[in-house]
Motif scaffolding. Sequence first.
Motif, PDB file in Angstrom:
ATOM      1  N   LEU A  28      -1.724  16.456  -6.538  1.00 38.37           N
ATOM      2  CA  LEU A  28      -1.909  17.049  -5.218  1.00 38.37           C
ATOM      3  C   LEU A  28      -2.295  16.000  -4.189  1.00 38.37           C
ATOM      4  N   ALA A  29      -3.190  15.126  -4.599  1.00 37.29           N
ATOM      5  CA  ALA A  29      -3.626  14.088  -3.667  1.00 37.29           C
ATOM      6  C   ALA A  29      -2.424  13.262  -3.203  1.00 37.29           C
ATOM      7  N   TRP A  30      -1.577  12.876  -4.148  1.00 31.32           N
ATOM      8  CA  TRP A  30      -0.401  12.098  -3.761  1.00 31.32           C
ATOM      9  C   TRP A  30       0.496  12.931  -2.866  1.00 31.32           C
ATOM     10  N   GLY A  31       0.653  14.192  -3.248  1.00 31.32           N
ATOM     11  CA  GLY A  31       1.549  15.060  -2.495  1.00 31.32           C
ATOM     12  C   GLY A  31       1.184  15.142  -1.031  1.00 31.32           C
ATOM     13  N   HIS A  32      -0.101  15.021  -0.729  1.00 37.74           N
ATOM     14  CA  HIS A  32      -0.510  15.072   0.671  1.00 37.74           C
ATOM     15  C   HIS A  32      -0.582  13.695   1.306  1.00 37.74           C
ATOM     16  N   GLY A  33      -0.087  12.742   0.603  1.00 33.51           N
ATOM     17  CA  GLY A  33      -0.022  11.408   1.176  1.00 33.51           C
ATOM     18  C   GLY A  33      -1.351  10.676   1.177  1.00 33.51           C
ATOM     19  N   ASN A  34      -2.336  11.191   0.436  1.00 31.11           N
ATOM     20  CA  ASN A  34      -3.602  10.463   0.340  1.00 31.11           C
ATOM     21  C   ASN A  34      -3.473   9.410  -0.734  1.00 31.11           C
ATOM     22  N   VAL A  35      -3.553   8.191  -0.339  1.00 27.16           N
ATOM     23  CA  VAL A  35      -3.354   7.124  -1.306  1.00 27.16           C
ATOM     24  C   VAL A  35      -4.692   6.597  -1.766  1.00 27.16           C
ATOM     25  N   THR A  36      -4.809   6.355  -3.055  1.00 23.82           N
ATOM     26  CA  THR A  36      -5.961   5.611  -3.542  1.00 23.82           C
ATOM     27  C   THR A  36      -5.417   4.262  -3.967  1.00 23.82           C
ATOM     28  N   PRO A  37      -5.310   3.353  -3.024  1.00 26.64           N
ATOM     29  CA  PRO A  37      -4.656   2.092  -3.352  1.00 26.64           C
ATOM     30  C   PRO A  37      -5.496   1.281  -4.314  1.00 26.64           C
ATOM     31  N   GLN A  38      -4.829   0.613  -5.236  1.00 23.56           N
ATOM     32  CA  GLN A  38      -5.510  -0.249  -6.186  1.00 23.56           C
ATOM     33  C   GLN A  38      -5.343  -1.678  -5.697  1.00 23.56           C
ATOM     34  N   SER A  39      -6.473  -2.383  -5.623  1.00 24.02           N
ATOM     35  CA  SER A  39      -6.356  -3.717  -5.064  1.00 24.02           C
ATOM     36  C   SER A  39      -5.521  -4.598  -5.988  1.00 24.02           C
ATOM     37  N   VAL A  40      -4.802  -5.496  -5.382  1.00 24.56           N
ATOM     38  CA  VAL A  40      -3.878  -6.335  -6.130  1.00 24.56           C
ATOM     39  C   VAL A  40      -4.379  -7.766  -6.081  1.00 24.56           C
ATOM     40  N   ASN A  41      -4.491  -8.363  -7.261  1.00 26.55           N
ATOM     41  CA  ASN A  41      -4.932  -9.744  -7.331  1.00 26.55           C
ATOM     42  C   ASN A  41      -3.737 -10.672  -7.084  1.00 26.55           C
ATOM     43  N   ILE A  42      -3.764 -11.337  -5.936  1.00 27.58           N
ATOM     44  CA  ILE A  42      -2.630 -12.186  -5.579  1.00 27.58           C
ATOM     45  C   ILE A  42      -2.979 -13.663  -5.719  1.00 27.58           C
ATOM     46  N   ARG A  43      -4.042 -13.941  -6.468  1.00 29.48           N
ATOM     47  CA  ARG A  43      -4.466 -15.334  -6.611  1.00 29.48           C
ATOM     48  C   ARG A  43      -3.322 -16.198  -7.141  1.00 29.48           C
ATOM     49  N   GLY A  44      -3.127 -17.355  -6.502  1.00 29.91           N
ATOM     50  CA  GLY A  44      -2.082 -18.267  -6.968  1.00 29.91           C
ATOM     51  C   GLY A  44      -0.791 -18.127  -6.195  1.00 29.91           C
ATOM     52  N   LEU A  45      -0.613 -16.985  -5.506  1.00 29.77           N
ATOM     53  CA  LEU A  45       0.610 -16.814  -4.723  1.00 29.77           C
ATOM     54  C   LEU A  45       0.450 -17.441  -3.343  1.00 29.77           C
ATOM     55  N   GLU A  46       1.503 -18.037  -2.862  1.00 32.25           N
ATOM     56  CA  GLU A  46       1.468 -18.610  -1.515  1.00 32.25           C
ATOM     57  C   GLU A  46       1.041 -17.539  -0.511  1.00 32.25           C
ATOM     58  N   GLU A  47       0.083 -17.882   0.354  1.00 29.10           N
ATOM     59  CA  GLU A  47      -0.344 -16.918   1.364  1.00 29.10           C
ATOM     60  C   GLU A  47       0.648 -16.890   2.510  1.00 29.10           C
ATOM     61  N   LEU A  48       0.866 -15.699   3.048  1.00 28.14           N
ATOM     62  CA  LEU A  48       1.947 -15.528   4.020  1.00 28.14           C
ATOM     63  C   LEU A  48       1.462 -15.263   5.439  1.00 28.14           C
ATOM     64  N   GLY A  49       0.158 -15.078   5.611  1.00 30.32           N
ATOM     65  CA  GLY A  49      -0.354 -14.829   6.963  1.00 30.32           C
ATOM     66  C   GLY A  49      -0.127 -13.395   7.404  1.00 30.32           C
ATOM     67  N   GLU A  50      -0.410 -13.161   8.685  1.00 27.79           N
ATOM     68  CA  GLU A  50      -0.385 -11.797   9.214  1.00 27.79           C
ATOM     69  C   GLU A  50       1.029 -11.315   9.507  1.00 27.79           C
ATOM     70  N   GLU A  51       1.827 -12.222  10.024  1.00 29.21           N
ATOM     71  CA  GLU A  51       3.137 -11.787  10.503  1.00 29.21           C
ATOM     72  C   GLU A  51       4.112 -11.556   9.350  1.00 29.21           C
ATOM     73  N   TRP A  52       4.764 -10.394   9.383  1.00 30.10           N
ATOM     74  CA  TRP A  52       5.669 -10.054   8.287  1.00 30.10           C
ATOM     75  C   TRP A  52       6.923 -10.912   8.285  1.00 30.10           C
ATOM     76  N   ARG A  53       7.282 -11.415   7.096  1.00 30.86           N
ATOM     77  CA  ARG A  53       8.561 -12.107   6.909  1.00 30.86           C
ATOM     78  C   ARG A  53       9.682 -11.076   6.922  1.00 30.86           C
ATOM     79  N   ASP A  54      10.881 -11.526   7.318  1.00 32.25           N
ATOM     80  CA  ASP A  54      12.018 -10.606   7.301  1.00 32.25           C
ATOM     81  C   ASP A  54      12.656 -10.519   5.923  1.00 32.25           C
ATOM     82  N   THR A  55      12.480 -11.579   5.151  1.00 32.94           N
ATOM     83  CA  THR A  55      13.086 -11.579   3.817  1.00 32.94           C
ATOM     84  C   THR A  55      12.035 -11.985   2.784  1.00 32.94           C
ATOM     85  N   ASN A  56      12.307 -11.637   1.561  1.00 31.92           N
ATOM     86  CA  ASN A  56      11.358 -11.902   0.485  1.00 31.92           C
ATOM     87  C   ASN A  56      11.161 -13.405   0.274  1.00 31.92           C
ATOM     88  N   PRO A  57       9.942 -13.889   0.514  1.00 35.33           N
ATOM     89  CA  PRO A  57       9.714 -15.331   0.352  1.00 35.33           C
ATOM     90  C   PRO A  57       9.643 -15.774  -1.112  1.00 35.33           C
TER      91      PRO A  57
END
Length: 147
Positions: free
Chosen positions: A19-48
């Motif tokens: 039900l929670a998902w159905g109403h669009g309430n997300v419980t986001p799980q934090s993602v460990n991105i350690r080691g990945l190149e940081e991309l900054g605030e501005e969105w890239r147009d293509t997958n880096p």
Amino acid sequence: MTRTMFILTITSLLSLAGLAWGHGNVTPQSVNIRGLEELGEEWRDTNPYRESHPQHELAVDVGKSAYNQNCAACHGLEAKSGGIAPDLRELENGDYGDEWYKERVINGASRNGRVLMPPMANYLSQEALWAIRTWLETVSLETTGGN
Ligand code: HEC
């Protein structure tokens, strides 16, 4: 508790989650991105993190687990849709697929005021979302030949 009670409890917990998902309430799980190149605030147009990127393999691993925690509830395990949401293995590889992917994860989707998919970029970093895209390309129908 008895086995039946246990199963009933699990079933009601699962439907609450549904039900929670159905109403669009997300419980986001934090993602460990350690080691990945940081991309900054501005969105890239293509997958880096495509094949040529030095951290491509890491991005695939990060993306797989981030997908399972944040997208699979709607889009299905292994990206095989159970019918609730589109099958993401059907997304095109390459720049064109990237464009569509980016548009959706930033804006989400709603119809008649009902949220079908929350704007995931409000909850997950650009790095995590491109990592998910990197993994999705490894399981896409185009890559696997349709299995
Ligand atoms: C609450 C359920 C839900 C969650 C969570 C969710 N989505 Fe979606 N997603 C949908 C639905 C439903 C659609 C179809 C929207 C429509 O019909 O316009 C969709 C559409 C998409 C599309 C466009 C697919 C196409 O073929 O047009 C992409 C890409 C996408 N989602 C990626 C993701 C990613 C990546 C995540 C996790 C970070 C995610 N979604 C999480 C429900 C969800």
